[in-house]
Design a protein around this motif. Structure first.
Motif, PDB file in Angstrom:
ATOM      1  N   LYS A 171       0.836  -1.193   0.000  1.00 51.11           N
ATOM      2  CA  LYS A 171       0.000   0.000   0.000  1.00 51.11           C
ATOM      3  C   LYS A 171       0.874   1.249   0.000  1.00 51.11           C
ATOM      4  O   LYS A 171       1.552   1.542   0.979  1.00 51.11           O
ATOM      5  CB  LYS A 171      -0.923  -0.004   1.219  1.00 51.11           C
ATOM      6  N   VAL A 172       0.818   1.988  -1.109  1.00 47.95           N
ATOM      7  CA  VAL A 172       1.707   3.128  -1.292  1.00 47.95           C
ATOM      8  C   VAL A 172       1.382   4.279  -0.349  1.00 47.95           C
ATOM      9  O   VAL A 172       2.258   5.084  -0.020  1.00 47.95           O
ATOM     10  CB  VAL A 172       1.671   3.597  -2.764  1.00 47.95           C
ATOM     11  N   ASN A 173       0.138   4.337   0.113  1.00 45.85           N
ATOM     12  CA  ASN A 173      -0.263   5.432   1.002  1.00 45.85           C
ATOM     13  C   ASN A 173      -0.484   4.980   2.444  1.00 45.85           C
ATOM     14  O   ASN A 173      -1.195   5.642   3.212  1.00 45.85           O
ATOM     15  CB  ASN A 173      -1.531   6.105   0.464  1.00 45.85           C
ATOM     16  N   ALA A 174       0.145   3.863   2.805  1.00 49.52           N
ATOM     17  CA  ALA A 174       0.074   3.411   4.194  1.00 49.52           C
ATOM     18  C   ALA A 174       0.616   4.510   5.104  1.00 49.52           C
ATOM     19  O   ALA A 174       1.551   5.221   4.740  1.00 49.52           O
ATOM     20  CB  ALA A 174       0.886   2.132   4.373  1.00 49.52           C
ATOM     21  N   ALA A 175       0.015   4.664   6.269  1.00 49.82           N
ATOM     22  CA  ALA A 175       0.425   5.770   7.139  1.00 49.82           C
ATOM     23  C   ALA A 175       0.823   5.293   8.526  1.00 49.82           C
ATOM     24  O   ALA A 175       0.221   4.373   9.076  1.00 49.82           O
ATOM     25  CB  ALA A 175      -0.699   6.791   7.250  1.00 49.82           C
ATOM     26  N   ARG A 176       1.854   5.918   9.054  1.00 51.73           N
ATOM     27  CA  ARG A 176       2.236   5.761  10.461  1.00 51.73           C
ATOM     28  C   ARG A 176       2.268   7.161  11.055  1.00 51.73           C
ATOM     29  O   ARG A 176       3.063   7.999  10.648  1.00 51.73           O
ATOM     30  CB  ARG A 176       3.597   5.094  10.613  1.00 51.73           C
ATOM     31  N   LEU A 177       1.380   7.412  12.023  1.00 56.50           N
ATOM     32  CA  LEU A 177       1.223   8.761  12.571  1.00 56.50           C
ATOM     33  C   LEU A 177       0.992   9.773  11.441  1.00 56.50           C
ATOM     34  O   LEU A 177       1.521  10.873  11.456  1.00 56.50           O
ATOM     35  CB  LEU A 177       2.458   9.153  13.390  1.00 56.50           C
ATOM     36  N   HIS A 178       0.240   9.311  10.435  1.00 57.27           N
ATOM     37  CA  HIS A 178      -0.112  10.110   9.250  1.00 57.27           C
ATOM     38  C   HIS A 178       1.074  10.341   8.313  1.00 57.27           C
ATOM     39  O   HIS A 178       0.927  10.987   7.277  1.00 57.27           O
ATOM     40  CB  HIS A 178      -0.731  11.455   9.650  1.00 57.27           C
ATOM     41  N   ASN A 179       2.247   9.827   8.655  1.00 55.26           N
ATOM     42  CA  ASN A 179       3.391   9.898   7.750  1.00 55.26           C
ATOM     43  C   ASN A 179       3.255   8.811   6.690  1.00 55.26           C
ATOM     44  O   ASN A 179       3.071   7.634   7.012  1.00 55.26           O
ATOM     45  CB  ASN A 179       4.696   9.660   8.516  1.00 55.26           C
ATOM     46  N   GLN A 201       1.042  14.309  10.793  1.00 56.86           N
ATOM     47  CA  GLN A 201       0.525  14.791  12.075  1.00 56.86           C
ATOM     48  C   GLN A 201       0.829  16.267  12.316  1.00 56.86           C
ATOM     49  O   GLN A 201       0.222  16.908  13.180  1.00 56.86           O
ATOM     50  CB  GLN A 201       1.066  13.940  13.233  1.00 56.86           C
ATOM     51  N   ASN A 202       1.765  16.810  11.556  1.00 57.82           N
ATOM     52  CA  ASN A 202       2.091  18.238  11.659  1.00 57.82           C
ATOM     53  C   ASN A 202       1.390  19.066  10.583  1.00 57.82           C
ATOM     54  O   ASN A 202       1.730  20.232  10.370  1.00 57.82           O
ATOM     55  CB  ASN A 202       3.602  18.441  11.549  1.00 57.82           C
ATOM     56  N   ASP A 203       0.427  18.426   9.896  1.00 61.80           N
ATOM     57  CA  ASP A 203      -0.340  19.063   8.826  1.00 61.80           C
ATOM     58  C   ASP A 203       0.564  19.525   7.679  1.00 61.80           C
ATOM     59  O   ASP A 203       0.302  20.545   7.030  1.00 61.80           O
ATOM     60  CB  ASP A 203      -1.149  20.250   9.372  1.00 61.80           C
ATOM     61  N   ARG A 204       1.612  18.752   7.410  1.00 67.25           N
ATOM     62  CA  ARG A 204       2.548  19.110   6.340  1.00 67.25           C
ATOM     63  C   ARG A 204       2.479  18.097   5.206  1.00 67.25           C
ATOM     64  O   ARG A 204       2.373  16.891   5.427  1.00 67.25           O
ATOM     65  CB  ARG A 204       3.978  19.182   6.890  1.00 67.25           C
ATOM     66  N   LYS A 205       2.515  18.606   3.988  1.00 65.47           N
ATOM     67  CA  LYS A 205       2.565  17.756   2.801  1.00 65.47           C
ATOM     68  C   LYS A 205       4.011  17.342   2.549  1.00 65.47           C
ATOM     69  O   LYS A 205       4.949  17.964   3.079  1.00 65.47           O
ATOM     70  CB  LYS A 205       2.027  18.515   1.580  1.00 65.47           C
ATOM     71  N   PRO A 206       4.231  16.305   1.710  1.00 66.25           N
ATOM     72  CA  PRO A 206       5.609  15.903   1.394  1.00 66.25           C
ATOM     73  C   PRO A 206       6.475  17.056   0.904  1.00 66.25           C
ATOM     74  O   PRO A 206       7.630  17.199   1.311  1.00 66.25           O
ATOM     75  CB  PRO A 206       5.408  14.830   0.316  1.00 66.25           C
ATOM     76  N   VAL A 207       5.921  17.912   0.041  1.00 68.31           N
ATOM     77  CA  VAL A 207       6.708  19.011  -0.512  1.00 68.31           C
ATOM     78  C   VAL A 207       7.182  19.972   0.575  1.00 68.31           C
ATOM     79  O   VAL A 207       8.204  20.660   0.417  1.00 68.31           O
ATOM     80  CB  VAL A 207       5.901  19.765  -1.593  1.00 68.31           C
ATOM     81  N   ASP A 208       6.466  20.022   1.684  1.00 67.90           N
ATOM     82  CA  ASP A 208       6.839  20.925   2.771  1.00 67.90           C
ATOM     83  C   ASP A 208       8.134  20.496   3.463  1.00 67.90           C
ATOM     84  O   ASP A 208       8.691  21.269   4.251  1.00 67.90           O
ATOM     85  CB  ASP A 208       5.707  21.010   3.808  1.00 67.90           C
ATOM     86  N   TYR A 209       8.580  19.272   3.176  1.00 67.44           N
ATOM     87  CA  TYR A 209       9.829  18.779   3.781  1.00 67.44           C
ATOM     88  C   TYR A 209      11.013  18.918   2.831  1.00 67.44           C
ATOM     89  O   TYR A 209      12.112  18.445   3.124  1.00 67.44           O
ATOM     90  CB  TYR A 209       9.668  17.316   4.203  1.00 67.44           C
ATOM     91  N   THR A 210      10.799  19.536   1.702  1.00 66.39           N
ATOM     92  CA  THR A 210      11.885  19.734   0.750  1.00 66.39           C
ATOM     93  C   THR A 210      12.413  21.163   0.837  1.00 66.39           C
ATOM     94  O   THR A 210      11.760  22.048   1.390  1.00 66.39           O
ATOM     95  CB  THR A 210      11.422  19.458  -0.690  1.00 66.39           C
TER      96      THR A 210
END
Length: 280
Positions: free
Chosen positions: A177-185, A215-224
């Motif tokens: 599952k490509v969108n599996a989540a752990r703590l929404h990550n 969990q911090n309401d951040r999208k993947p792009v927000d970590y780049t």
């Protein structure tokens, strides 16, 4: 201090408790001849040291296939548990030893042993070590693609955290599952944090949600980093929708499900379509 006992006392089917014995040391160091002599002299191959570690655990953790074979031939328990519940297969996967993993599975090791919260599954351990061949073999033997670790998440999370793109591709093609989540990550969050463009591209091609928030309401792009290749890659996907062809592939794969994907190469359709469905 080692406890010498020429005629060890056995209880149950495990053996006696002891400090780390000569059998443990020989197995750990790959001393095949010494291990063979010890076995021939009557030493127990199932004797457990502190933390319930058996010689087979030791041999697997060091990737000594010949020692593993000797121990199994002499009656070593293939699914012996250490104090945390880990099996020799977990250790072999941690070592990334394909030969040891293959041998253990041939001898009946469980690909999905019941684990405690302190122990990762063999598949997760293989994803940590990054041996994609071990990952393939475990999946072929029925390893659970969604085995969940309280601290690490799913095997796909682990492969992304450790930047093992080959393992990620194997897991995704098998139906993880490509969108599996752990703590929404999601795995895509980890790929973005690691700034791995190829990993980001792979996940998105398999249907990763670029808008997922953690969990911090951040999208993947927000970590780049703004202006970086990974940021540009995610921004491109945000502004450029998938083609109908790509969406069709995802829909077919989703409809087939994990079990159906195993039979894709047997479908009565052109080989080019089979290759496309399998991302080849």
């Amino acid at each position: 201090m080692e406890i010498e006992n020429p005629q060890p006392y056995f209880f149950g089917d495990i053996g006696c408790w002891s400090e780390r014995t000569d059998v443990h040391k020989a197995a750990s160091e790959g001393q095949v001849s010494k291990l063979q002599r010890l076995i021939q002299s009557g030493a127990s191959v199932n004797i457990v040291a502190l933390d319930s570690i058996t010689p087979l655990h030791e041999a697997c953790l060091s990737g000594h296939t010949q020692c593993v074979r000797l121990l199994l031939d002499a009656g070593a328990q293939v699914d012996a548990r250490n104090v945390d519940g880990g099996t020799p297969l977990c250790d072999a996967c941690s070592a990334g030893s394909l030969d040891c993993v293959s041998l253990l599975l041939e001898r009946g090791a469980m690909a999905n042993p019941t684990l405690t919260s302190h122990t990762a599954s063999p598949l997760i351990e293989a994803c940590v070590s990054g041996n994609s061949d071990c990952v393939k073999l475990l999946i072929a033997e029925g390893a659970c693609l969604e085995s969940y670790d309280l601290y690490l998440g799913t095997p796909l999370h682990v492969a992304c955290v450790n930047k093992h793109t080959d393992c990620v591709k194997v897991l995704l093609n098998a139906g993880a599952k490509v969108n599996a989540a752990r703590l929404h990550n999601t795995p895509l969050h980890h790929a973005a944090k690691n700034k791995r463009v190829e990993l980001i591209q792979t996940l998105v091609e398999y249907g990763a949600n670029i808008y997922a928030r953690d969990q911090n309401d951040r999208k993947p792009v927000d970590y780049t980093t703004p202006g970086s290749p990974s940021a540009a890659c995610l921004k491109f996907y945000e502004t450029t929708p998938m083609s109908l062809q790509e969406l069709g592939r995802l829909a077919v794969r989703q409809t087939l499900g994990t079990e159906g994907l195993k039979a894709v190469d047997q479908l009565d359709i052109p080989k080019l379509l089979i290759s496309y469905l399998c991302y080849q």
